[in-house]
Design an enzyme around this catalytic site. Sequence first.
Site, PDB file in Angstrom:
ATOM      1  N   LYS A 297       0.819  -1.216   0.000  1.00 38.50           N
ATOM      2  CA  LYS A 297       0.000   0.000   0.000  1.00 38.50           C
ATOM      3  C   LYS A 297       0.855   1.269   0.000  1.00 38.50           C
ATOM      4  O   LYS A 297       2.056   1.226   0.281  1.00 38.50           O
ATOM      5  CB  LYS A 297      -0.936  -0.019   1.212  1.00 38.50           C
ATOM      6  CG  LYS A 297      -1.974  -1.134   1.147  1.00 38.50           C
ATOM      7  CD  LYS A 297      -2.882  -1.078   2.358  1.00 38.50           C
ATOM      8  CE  LYS A 297      -3.972  -2.122   2.289  1.00 38.50           C
ATOM      9  NZ  LYS A 297      -4.893  -2.012   3.448  1.00 38.50           N
TER      10      LYS A 297
ATOM     11  N   TYR B 149     -12.819  -1.422  -4.443  1.00 35.79           N
ATOM     12  CA  TYR B 149     -13.407  -1.592  -3.116  1.00 35.79           C
ATOM     13  C   TYR B 149     -14.931  -1.475  -3.128  1.00 35.79           C
ATOM     14  O   TYR B 149     -15.540  -1.283  -2.078  1.00 35.79           O
ATOM     15  CB  TYR B 149     -12.783  -0.599  -2.133  1.00 35.79           C
ATOM     16  CG  TYR B 149     -11.361  -0.958  -1.803  1.00 35.79           C
ATOM     17  CD1 TYR B 149     -11.065  -2.084  -1.040  1.00 35.79           C
ATOM     18  CD2 TYR B 149     -10.307  -0.196  -2.283  1.00 35.79           C
ATOM     19  CE1 TYR B 149      -9.760  -2.430  -0.752  1.00 35.79           C
ATOM     20  CE2 TYR B 149      -8.993  -0.545  -1.995  1.00 35.79           C
ATOM     21  CZ  TYR B 149      -8.729  -1.664  -1.235  1.00 35.79           C
ATOM     22  OH  TYR B 149      -7.434  -2.013  -0.955  1.00 35.79           O
TER      23      TYR B 149
ATOM     24  N   PHE C 251     -15.765   2.624   6.757  1.00 43.95           N
ATOM     25  CA  PHE C 251     -14.366   2.873   6.388  1.00 43.95           C
ATOM     26  C   PHE C 251     -14.166   3.052   4.885  1.00 43.95           C
ATOM     27  O   PHE C 251     -13.060   3.365   4.440  1.00 43.95           O
ATOM     28  CB  PHE C 251     -13.484   1.711   6.873  1.00 43.95           C
ATOM     29  CG  PHE C 251     -13.874   0.369   6.303  1.00 43.95           C
ATOM     30  CD1 PHE C 251     -13.437  -0.038   5.054  1.00 43.95           C
ATOM     31  CD2 PHE C 251     -14.705  -0.477   7.032  1.00 43.95           C
ATOM     32  CE1 PHE C 251     -13.801  -1.268   4.526  1.00 43.95           C
ATOM     33  CE2 PHE C 251     -15.071  -1.714   6.512  1.00 43.95           C
ATOM     34  CZ  PHE C 251     -14.624  -2.108   5.258  1.00 43.95           C
TER      35      PHE C 251
ATOM     36  N   ARG D   4      -1.404 -14.403   3.824  1.00 40.60           N
ATOM     37  CA  ARG D   4      -2.227 -13.779   4.863  1.00 40.60           C
ATOM     38  C   ARG D   4      -1.597 -13.981   6.251  1.00 40.60           C
ATOM     39  O   ARG D   4      -1.655 -13.084   7.093  1.00 40.60           O
ATOM     40  CB  ARG D   4      -3.657 -14.298   4.806  1.00 40.60           C
ATOM     41  CG  ARG D   4      -4.373 -13.793   3.538  1.00 40.60           C
ATOM     42  CD  ARG D   4      -5.816 -14.182   3.478  1.00 40.60           C
ATOM     43  NE  ARG D   4      -6.632 -13.491   4.470  1.00 40.60           N
ATOM     44  CZ  ARG D   4      -7.052 -12.237   4.386  1.00 40.60           C
ATOM     45  NH1 ARG D   4      -6.727 -11.499   3.323  1.00 40.60           N
ATOM     46  NH2 ARG D   4      -7.811 -11.714   5.321  1.00 40.60           N
TER      47      ARG D   4
ATOM     48  N   THR E 193      -5.597  -7.743  10.207  1.00 36.84           N
ATOM     49  CA  THR E 193      -5.919  -6.470   9.544  1.00 36.84           C
ATOM     50  C   THR E 193      -5.792  -5.300  10.515  1.00 36.84           C
ATOM     51  O   THR E 193      -5.266  -4.252  10.167  1.00 36.84           O
ATOM     52  CB  THR E 193      -7.353  -6.513   8.978  1.00 36.84           C
ATOM     53  OG1 THR E 193      -7.441  -7.604   8.072  1.00 36.84           O
ATOM     54  CG2 THR E 193      -7.709  -5.228   8.265  1.00 36.84           C
TER      55      THR E 193
ATOM     56  N   ARG F 276       2.207  -6.441   9.164  1.00 36.31           N
ATOM     57  CA  ARG F 276       1.367  -5.383   9.749  1.00 36.31           C
ATOM     58  C   ARG F 276       1.775  -5.080  11.186  1.00 36.31           C
ATOM     59  O   ARG F 276       1.719  -3.929  11.618  1.00 36.31           O
ATOM     60  CB  ARG F 276      -0.096  -5.781   9.667  1.00 36.31           C
ATOM     61  CG  ARG F 276      -0.621  -5.753   8.253  1.00 36.31           C
ATOM     62  CD  ARG F 276      -2.004  -6.343   8.167  1.00 36.31           C
ATOM     63  NE  ARG F 276      -2.597  -6.144   6.851  1.00 36.31           N
ATOM     64  CZ  ARG F 276      -3.600  -6.868   6.396  1.00 36.31           C
ATOM     65  NH1 ARG F 276      -4.123  -7.835   7.149  1.00 36.31           N
ATOM     66  NH2 ARG F 276      -4.097  -6.636   5.200  1.00 36.31           N
TER      67      ARG F 276
ATOM     68  N   ASN G 116      -2.215  -0.142   6.801  1.00 36.42           N
ATOM     69  CA  ASN G 116      -1.672  -1.362   7.399  1.00 36.42           C
ATOM     70  C   ASN G 116      -0.688  -2.092   6.478  1.00 36.42           C
ATOM     71  O   ASN G 116      -0.522  -3.294   6.559  1.00 36.42           O
ATOM     72  CB  ASN G 116      -2.793  -2.274   7.878  1.00 36.42           C
ATOM     73  CG  ASN G 116      -3.702  -2.719   6.760  1.00 36.42           C
ATOM     74  OD1 ASN G 116      -3.482  -2.432   5.595  1.00 36.42           O
ATOM     75  ND2 ASN G 116      -4.739  -3.450   7.129  1.00 36.42           N
TER      76      ASN G 116
ATOM     77  N   HIS H 263      -1.971  -5.716   1.434  1.00 35.16           N
ATOM     78  CA  HIS H 263      -3.264  -6.363   1.179  1.00 35.16           C
ATOM     79  C   HIS H 263      -2.982  -7.726   0.591  1.00 35.16           C
ATOM     80  O   HIS H 263      -1.986  -7.921  -0.113  1.00 35.16           O
ATOM     81  CB  HIS H 263      -4.082  -5.534   0.171  1.00 35.16           C
ATOM     82  CG  HIS H 263      -5.252  -6.283  -0.401  1.00 35.16           C
ATOM     83  ND1 HIS H 263      -6.467  -6.343   0.246  1.00 35.16           N
ATOM     84  CD2 HIS H 263      -5.375  -7.032  -1.530  1.00 35.16           C
ATOM     85  CE1 HIS H 263      -7.298  -7.080  -0.487  1.00 35.16           C
ATOM     86  NE2 HIS H 263      -6.657  -7.513  -1.560  1.00 35.16           N
TER      87      HIS H 263
ATOM     88  N   GLU I 117      -9.137 -10.233  -8.217  1.00 36.95           N
ATOM     89  CA  GLU I 117      -8.190  -9.156  -7.944  1.00 36.95           C
ATOM     90  C   GLU I 117      -7.005  -9.180  -8.905  1.00 36.95           C
ATOM     91  O   GLU I 117      -6.541  -8.127  -9.342  1.00 36.95           O
ATOM     92  CB  GLU I 117      -7.714  -9.244  -6.489  1.00 36.95           C
ATOM     93  CG  GLU I 117      -8.821  -8.939  -5.501  1.00 36.95           C
ATOM     94  CD  GLU I 117      -8.425  -9.135  -4.049  1.00 36.95           C
ATOM     95  OE1 GLU I 117      -7.311  -9.641  -3.776  1.00 36.95           O
ATOM     96  OE2 GLU I 117      -9.238  -8.775  -3.179  1.00 36.95           O
TER      97      GLU I 117
END
Length: 187
Positions: free
Chosen positions: A20, A61, A69, A97, A103, A117, A127, A130, A141
């Site tokens: 990110k 999103y 959010f 993950r 998250t 994270r 964070n 993704h 995705e």
Amino acid sequence: MRTTLLLPQRMLQLTLAIVKPDAVAHPLILQAVHKTIVDNRFLIVRSKDLLWSRQESQRFYQEHSGRFFYQRLVEFMASGPMRAYILAHQEAISFWRSLMGPTKVFRAQHTDPESIRGTFGLTDTRNTVHGSDSTASASREIAFFFPEFSEEHWYRYEEPQLRRESAYYDTKAGVEHRPVDSWTEAD
């Protein structure tokens, strides 16, 4: 430096990983995330740096539209450069993950402080990374970020070859993976 990986015989799985804007803005964090990917023997199938428009962020999103959010997430993801990866590993989705950690950054810092994270996350939105949460999400995705990539072609032609032979990651060349004869390390 060139590190050679002897790949498993079990079928590889694809996942999408995004670094990110908060992490890309800090080259040392971006480098650390990239190193985590390589050190955990993910194959980097594709990689690209990109900058989203607000509209692209809204489309990606869309499933979160109306949630508290959503607007904050859309604005943040359009705020600066990102790096997207298609990663391959035997259990790519669950493994990535687990490396990302929870998250919620506060939870990550207390329950999994060694996670990406837990180490680099700032807030629940900022964070650092993704990752896809299912095979269906990964396919959707990957197609969103890499419209030129054919998952069907990759599974039919590239994936079996990668499982049959070893491959290497050349840190100087970027994300090249090519068949080689044996496990070696060279500069």
